[in-house]
Motif scaffolding. Structure first.
Motif, PDB file in Angstrom:
ATOM      1  N   THR A   1     -12.384  -3.181  -5.252  1.00  0.00           N
ATOM      2  CA  THR A   1     -12.426  -1.833  -6.034  1.00  0.00           C
ATOM      3  C   THR A   1     -13.347  -1.768  -7.312  1.00  0.00           C
ATOM      4  O   THR A   1     -13.667  -2.687  -7.826  1.00  0.00           O
ATOM      5  CB  THR A   1     -10.869  -1.385  -6.420  1.00  0.00           C
ATOM      6  N   THR A   2     -13.822  -0.385  -7.351  1.00  0.00           N
ATOM      7  CA  THR A   2     -14.662  -0.282  -8.484  1.00  0.00           C
ATOM      8  C   THR A   2     -13.775   0.389  -9.575  1.00  0.00           C
ATOM      9  O   THR A   2     -14.442   0.954 -10.616  1.00  0.00           O
ATOM     10  CB  THR A   2     -15.839   0.543  -8.098  1.00  0.00           C
ATOM     11  N   LYS A   3     -12.485   0.738  -9.167  1.00  0.00           N
ATOM     12  CA  LYS A   3     -11.566   1.546 -10.206  1.00  0.00           C
ATOM     13  C   LYS A   3     -11.233   0.540 -11.310  1.00  0.00           C
ATOM     14  O   LYS A   3     -10.980  -0.587 -11.105  1.00  0.00           O
ATOM     15  CB  LYS A   3     -10.887   2.167  -9.179  1.00  0.00           C
TER      16      LYS A   3
ATOM     17  N   ILE B   1     -22.862  -2.202  -2.674  1.00  0.00           N
ATOM     18  CA  ILE B   1     -21.222  -2.570  -2.544  1.00  0.00           C
ATOM     19  C   ILE B   1     -20.881  -1.904  -1.340  1.00  0.00           C
ATOM     20  O   ILE B   1     -19.593  -2.376  -0.945  1.00  0.00           O
ATOM     21  CB  ILE B   1     -20.501  -1.822  -3.814  1.00  0.00           C
TER      22      ILE B   1
ATOM     23  N   LEU C   1      -8.745   0.853   1.645  1.00  0.00           N
ATOM     24  CA  LEU C   1      -9.657   0.735   2.883  1.00  0.00           C
ATOM     25  C   LEU C   1      -9.354  -0.577   3.836  1.00  0.00           C
ATOM     26  O   LEU C   1      -9.525  -0.435   4.829  1.00  0.00           O
ATOM     27  CB  LEU C   1     -11.111   0.561   2.430  1.00  0.00           C
ATOM     28  N   SER C   2      -8.784  -1.547   3.201  1.00  0.00           N
ATOM     29  CA  SER C   2      -8.814  -2.775   4.109  1.00  0.00           C
ATOM     30  C   SER C   2      -7.568  -2.506   5.031  1.00  0.00           C
ATOM     31  O   SER C   2      -7.573  -2.924   5.959  1.00  0.00           O
ATOM     32  CB  SER C   2      -8.779  -4.055   3.020  1.00  0.00           C
TER      33      SER C   2
ATOM     34  N   THR D   1     -20.186  10.946   0.887  1.00  0.00           N
ATOM     35  CA  THR D   1     -19.436   9.673   1.908  1.00  0.00           C
ATOM     36  C   THR D   1     -19.186  10.338   2.924  1.00  0.00           C
ATOM     37  O   THR D   1     -18.311  11.409   2.845  1.00  0.00           O
ATOM     38  CB  THR D   1     -18.753   8.835   1.198  1.00  0.00           C
TER      39      THR D   1
ATOM     40  N   ASP E   1     -16.985  13.931   2.049  1.00  0.00           N
ATOM     41  CA  ASP E   1     -16.733  14.381   0.920  1.00  0.00           C
ATOM     42  C   ASP E   1     -18.143  14.526   0.124  1.00  0.00           C
ATOM     43  O   ASP E   1     -19.126  13.909   0.580  1.00  0.00           O
ATOM     44  CB  ASP E   1     -16.228  13.541  -0.096  1.00  0.00           C
TER      45      ASP E   1
ATOM     46  N   GLY F   1      -6.842   1.377  -9.165  1.00  0.00           N
ATOM     47  CA  GLY F   1      -6.932   1.077  -7.861  1.00  0.00           C
ATOM     48  C   GLY F   1      -6.567  -0.113  -7.704  1.00  0.00           C
ATOM     49  O   GLY F   1      -6.793  -1.202  -8.220  1.00  0.00           O
ATOM     50  N   THR F   2      -6.017  -0.287  -6.478  1.00  0.00           N
ATOM     51  CA  THR F   2      -5.504  -1.828  -6.014  1.00  0.00           C
ATOM     52  C   THR F   2      -6.768  -2.434  -4.995  1.00  0.00           C
ATOM     53  O   THR F   2      -6.635  -3.740  -4.725  1.00  0.00           O
ATOM     54  CB  THR F   2      -4.205  -1.867  -5.381  1.00  0.00           C
ATOM     55  N   GLY F   3      -7.444  -1.557  -4.639  1.00  0.00           N
ATOM     56  CA  GLY F   3      -8.739  -2.261  -3.563  1.00  0.00           C
ATOM     57  C   GLY F   3      -8.151  -2.434  -2.265  1.00  0.00           C
ATOM     58  O   GLY F   3      -8.820  -3.277  -1.566  1.00  0.00           O
ATOM     59  N   LEU F   4      -6.900  -2.026  -1.961  1.00  0.00           N
ATOM     60  CA  LEU F   4      -6.231  -2.262  -0.655  1.00  0.00           C
ATOM     61  C   LEU F   4      -6.505  -1.123   0.145  1.00  0.00           C
ATOM     62  O   LEU F   4      -6.253  -1.214   1.362  1.00  0.00           O
ATOM     63  CB  LEU F   4      -4.708  -2.740  -0.852  1.00  0.00           C
TER      64      LEU F   4
ATOM     65  N   THR G   1     -19.543  10.852  -5.396  1.00  0.00           N
ATOM     66  CA  THR G   1     -20.422  10.113  -5.997  1.00  0.00           C
ATOM     67  C   THR G   1     -21.331   9.220  -4.937  1.00  0.00           C
ATOM     68  O   THR G   1     -22.443   8.605  -5.049  1.00  0.00           O
ATOM     69  CB  THR G   1     -19.838   9.152  -6.918  1.00  0.00           C
TER      70      THR G   1
ATOM     71  N   ARG H   1       0.746  -1.078   0.013  1.00  0.00           N
ATOM     72  CA  ARG H   1      -0.005   0.060   0.051  1.00  0.00           C
ATOM     73  C   ARG H   1       0.887   1.356   0.011  1.00  0.00           C
ATOM     74  O   ARG H   1       0.642   2.234  -0.529  1.00  0.00           O
ATOM     75  CB  ARG H   1      -0.697   0.078   1.259  1.00  0.00           C
TER      76      ARG H   1
ATOM     77  N   ILE I   1     -16.544  -2.478   0.777  1.00  0.00           N
ATOM     78  CA  ILE I   1     -15.465  -1.627   0.675  1.00  0.00           C
ATOM     79  C   ILE I   1     -14.308  -1.904   1.396  1.00  0.00           C
ATOM     80  O   ILE I   1     -13.157  -1.594   0.835  1.00  0.00           O
ATOM     81  CB  ILE I   1     -15.911  -0.117   0.566  1.00  0.00           C
TER      82      ILE I   1
ATOM     83  N   PHE J   1     -16.497   9.115   6.052  1.00  0.00           N
ATOM     84  CA  PHE J   1     -15.683   8.190   7.061  1.00  0.00           C
ATOM     85  C   PHE J   1     -15.615   8.540   8.353  1.00  0.00           C
ATOM     86  O   PHE J   1     -15.136   9.791   8.507  1.00  0.00           O
ATOM     87  CB  PHE J   1     -14.495   7.864   6.030  1.00  0.00           C
TER      88      PHE J   1
HETATM   89  N1  LIG Z   1     -15.205   8.263  -0.374  1.00  0.00           N
HETATM   90  C1  LIG Z   1     -15.724   7.565  -1.141  1.00  0.00           C
HETATM   91  N2  LIG Z   1     -16.706   7.926  -2.145  1.00  0.00           N
HETATM   92  C2  LIG Z   1     -17.158   6.849  -3.122  1.00  0.00           C
HETATM   93  N3  LIG Z   1     -16.666   5.747  -3.085  1.00  0.00           N
HETATM   94  C3  LIG Z   1     -15.703   5.166  -2.226  1.00  0.00           C
HETATM   95  C4  LIG Z   1     -15.012   6.277  -1.468  1.00  0.00           C
HETATM   96  N4  LIG Z   1     -14.305   5.500  -0.819  1.00  0.00           N
HETATM   97  C5  LIG Z   1     -14.141   4.198  -0.998  1.00  0.00           C
HETATM   98  N5  LIG Z   1     -14.879   4.107  -2.120  1.00  0.00           N
HETATM   99  C6  LIG Z   1     -15.282   2.872  -2.886  1.00  0.00           C
HETATM  100  O1  LIG Z   1     -14.572   1.564  -2.109  1.00  0.00           O
HETATM  101  C7  LIG Z   1     -13.791   1.116  -3.066  1.00  0.00           C
HETATM  102  C8  LIG Z   1     -12.467   0.487  -2.333  1.00  0.00           C
HETATM  103  O2  LIG Z   1     -11.821   1.615  -1.678  1.00  0.00           O
HETATM  104  P1  LIG Z   1     -10.199   1.286  -1.633  1.00  0.00           P
HETATM  105  O3  LIG Z   1      -9.813   2.707  -0.957  1.00  0.00           O
HETATM  106  O4  LIG Z   1     -10.152   0.053  -0.830  1.00  0.00           O
HETATM  107  O5  LIG Z   1      -9.757   0.864  -2.823  1.00  0.00           O
HETATM  108  P2  LIG Z   1      -9.508   1.760  -4.005  1.00  0.00           P
HETATM  109  O6  LIG Z   1      -9.498   3.245  -3.728  1.00  0.00           O
HETATM  110  O7  LIG Z   1     -10.246   1.267  -5.197  1.00  0.00           O
HETATM  111  O8  LIG Z   1      -7.866   1.412  -4.446  1.00  0.00           O
HETATM  112  P3  LIG Z   1      -6.739   1.734  -3.849  1.00  0.00           P
HETATM  113  O9  LIG Z   1      -6.017   0.449  -3.337  1.00  0.00           O
HETATM  114  O10 LIG Z   1      -5.664   2.490  -4.774  1.00  0.00           O
HETATM  115  O11 LIG Z   1      -7.030   2.853  -2.588  1.00  0.00           O
HETATM  116  C9  LIG Z   1     -13.559   2.080  -3.948  1.00  0.00           C
HETATM  117  O12 LIG Z   1     -12.992   1.479  -5.147  1.00  0.00           O
HETATM  118  C10 LIG Z   1     -14.681   2.729  -4.087  1.00  0.00           C
HETATM  119  O13 LIG Z   1     -15.610   2.165  -5.020  1.00  0.00           O
END
Ligand SMILES: Nc1ncnc2c1ncn2[C@@H]1O[C@H](COP(=O)(O)OP(=O)(O)OP(=O)(O)O)[C@@H](O)[C@H]1O
Ligand SMILES: [Mg+2]
Lengths: 127, 473
Positions: free
Chosen positions: B422-424, B412, B434-435, B458, B403, B429-432, B406, B246, B416, B460
């Motif tokens: 990841t939705t990217k 989903i 938040l985890s 959103t 924020d 995005g690696t999807g890591l 979206t 990360r 998260i 947090f």
């Molecule tokens: N503030 C937010 N607003 C909308 N969607 C969010 C927000 N934060 C997280 N998400 C959703 O949660 C998913 C997972 O987030 P996460 O940070 O774990 O991975 P990522 O951003 O896709 O990749 P990366 O590892 O580069 O951070 C995102 O792909 C997105 O769909």
């Protein structure tokens, strides 16, 4: 013959401070702004011949400023400067009508040359 | 040599229990049948005794009245007694009362000898000598019958006792077996399970300390504790790896932001040097100011580089005490370019007087960087990003990253925090993020939660514990 006017917009104060005397030496009428809001206000009053604007700024950024200038003063030329030059932003600026695209760091000579060329173009525009 | 496994032990106990139970049935059946038989024999012995008493009653009558009727009755009952005796002797033959029955037989036989006197004597008299002998023989018969009766009563009592005792003994054995089994289950299964349960709770909170477990035996439950500890170790090292990867990913974001940021002071230095190099005349004051600008801009550039270095160099699990407000501002400074480039307006609502906290500085920085990066990604067309930090109560600090992007769709939202969700686009995005953030916050004993409505934005929320230090004021 009237002085060619130049507007410099960059939130880094040093940029304006260094360029202003050099361009004035070259015979331009120069005004410097460090935020887009006051530059836009001045734009309402007058059209400069040449604009030099940074891309990254708070509020209305360089790209937005470029659009507004092209809207209000179609005869003016805009030189875009940026600290983070990507192909996309360069293309976008040129499509939106920028005359030149210069990436930071740049030399004073580059700006002077660009302004000189832009001046000719601007003259032709108004002619 | 391997010791018996727990499973085998428990199997053994179950089989033993079943065996005891099964054995119980024939034993009780046997005891009750025996009791029943002895009761019947007791009846027989009683009949015999009573008949003999009848014999003696008519004997006495005869000796008093010398009548024929008494003799006849005496003989009748004697026949009866003899009949009963032959029944009884068949019954008692193989029992412990054999000697008693033999004795009774002898006395009966001796008594029978006197029959001839009754027949011969006429008138019905007997001399005193014979009379005395008759009395003695009669008494002997009664005594022998009495003895048989008493002995049989004792046997019945013993059989009754046995019939009662055996079930009790079996029940006792079962109870003992049950207790030993329960003890084995408790010490070999329940206790380790309890430990594992506790440890799992800790793992869920991000605490990867192994289970303290002294036993080194071969029990399966012990094996479980050992493998659990191994798993926890593995998890911990995995987590370090994930955090590390990360960090490299965040570094990418950071570097591009920094490159942009770095170009500004460099540009300032280049421009100022150009001015100093030109042949233009200037006052010594102006010259000094330009020199000073160069120095300041150089320092500014080095500061940016330092940020970057600090982030890349900092160790992932070093804990220290620090001011969360400062950390948040530092993080925002790192993310600033990213924020501005996306036309996002930043609202700083960080309370400057937050209590100091102890924790993983680099880890928390990464958490807030992940959250702001996500928020900015969600606001491609601009919006408002609010960072709020305040004291929740004496032992907690609340940080919110809000924020107007979206938002996250309901379906989903539960995923998260999953690794690699990841939705990217691929590569974006690696999807890591938040985890990893979740893991870091849990490791601090904190909580992270999310509220979101699609299209609205959103928020947090992170709760971090403060270890209160006595404040003298
Ligand atoms: N503030 C937010 N607003 C909308 N969607 C969010 C927000 N934060 C997280 N998400 C959703 O949660 C998913 C997972 O987030 P996460 O940070 O774990 O991975 P990522 O951003 O896709 O990749 P990366 O590892 O580069 O951070 C995102 O792909 C997105 O769909
Ligand atoms: Mg992310």
């Amino acid at each position: 013959m009237e002085k060619t006017t130049v507007c410099i917009l960059d939130d880094e104060p040093i940029v304006g401070d260094r360029l202003k005397p050099e361009l004035e030496d070259d015979g331009y009428g120069v005004e410097v702004f460090t935020d887009s809001a006051s530059a836009l206000k001045r734009l309402d009053e007058t059209c400069f011949d040449i604009f030099i604007t940074d891309l990254k700024m708070e509020g209305v950024d360089g790209m937005g400023f470029l659009e507004k200038v092209k809207d209000k003063c179609p005869g003016s030329e805009v030189i875009v400067i940026t600290g983070y030059g990507t192909l996309e932003s360069a293309r976008e600026a040129l499509i939106k009508g920028a005359y030149d695209f210069i990436t930071k760091p740049f030399r004073i000579g580059e700006i002077r040359a660009a302004v000189k060329k832009a001046k000719k173009k601007a003259r032709r525009n108004s002619a | 040599m391997s010791t018996i496994t727990l499973q085998l032990k428990l199997k053994l106990f179950i089989y033993l229990g079943i065996a005891i139970f099964l054995l119980n049935i024939p034993v009780i059946y046997f005891e009750i049948t025996k009791l029943n038989e002895r009761l019947l024999n007791l009846e027989l012995a009683e009949d015999l005794y009573n008949t003999i008493l009848e014999v003696r009653r008519y004997e006495k009558n005869f000796l008093l009245y010398h009548d024929r009727d008494s003799v006849a009755s005496n003989r009748y009952y004697y026949e009866q007694a003899s009949e009963l005796f032959s029944k009884a002797s068949a019954q008692f033959q193989k029992s412990s009362l054999q000697s008693d029955i033999v004795q009774l037989g002898k006395t009966l036989l001796a008594y029978g000898e006197f029959e001839k006197f009754y027949k011969k004597s006429s008138p019905l008299t007997v001399n005193e000598d014979i009379e005395a002998k008759l009395r003695t023989a009669g008494k002997n018969v009664v005594d022998a019958a009495d003895m048989l009766l008493i002995m049989q009563r004792r046997r019945v009592a013993r059989a009754a006792q046995n019939a009662l005792w055996w079930p009790l003994i079996f029940m006792g054995a079962m109870l003992l077996l049950f207790l030993i089994g329960a003890k084995i289950i408790i010490s070999d299964v329940v206790q380790p399970f309890g430990l594992i349960e506790k440890a799992m709770g800790k793992v869920a909170r991000g605490d990867f300390s192994p289970i303290p477990y002294g036993r080194k035996d071969e029990q399966q439950a012990s094996h479980m504790v050992v493998s659990f500890n191994r798993m926890v170790q593995e998890l911990e090292s995995r987590e370090e790896q994930v955090i590390h990867s990360r960090k490299i990913a965040s570094l990418g974001t950071l570097v591009s932001g920094c490159a942009h940021e770095l170009n500004n002071p460099i540009n300032n230095i280049v421009l100022t040097s150009d001015v100093l190099n030109s042949k233009r005349k200037m006052t010594p004051e102006r010259q000094a100011q330009l020199m000073d600008d160069i120095l300041k801009q150089a320092l500014r550039a080095s500061e940016i580089v330092k940020n970057l270095l600090e982030f890349s160099r900092a160790q992932t699990s070093v804990h220290k005490e620090f001011d969360l407000a400062v950390l948040l501002r530092e993080t925002l400074r790192i993310a600033e370019n990213h924020i501005k480039l996306s036309h996002v307006t930043l609202h700083d609502e960080i309370d400057a007087n937050l209590p100091r906290i102890t924790g993983n500085h680099q880890g928390l920085q990464q958490v807030f960087l992940n959250l702001t990066t996500n928020a900015v990604h969600a606001m491609q067309d601009g919006g408002n990003l609010t960072i709020r930090a305040q004291r929740e109560n004496s032992s907690k600090i609340k940080v919110q990253v809000e924020d107007t992007g979206t938002g996250i769709a309901k379906d989903i939202l539960p995923h998260i925090f999953d690794p690699f969700f990841t939705t990217k686009d691929v590569g974006k995005g690696t999807g890591l993020g938040l985890s990893v953030s979740y893991g870091i916050i849990k490791k601090h004993g904190g909580q992270i939660s999310v509220k979101s409505s699609a299209g609205q934005g959103t928020t947090f929320t992170i709760i971090l514990p403060v270890r209160e230090k006595r404040n003298s004021t």
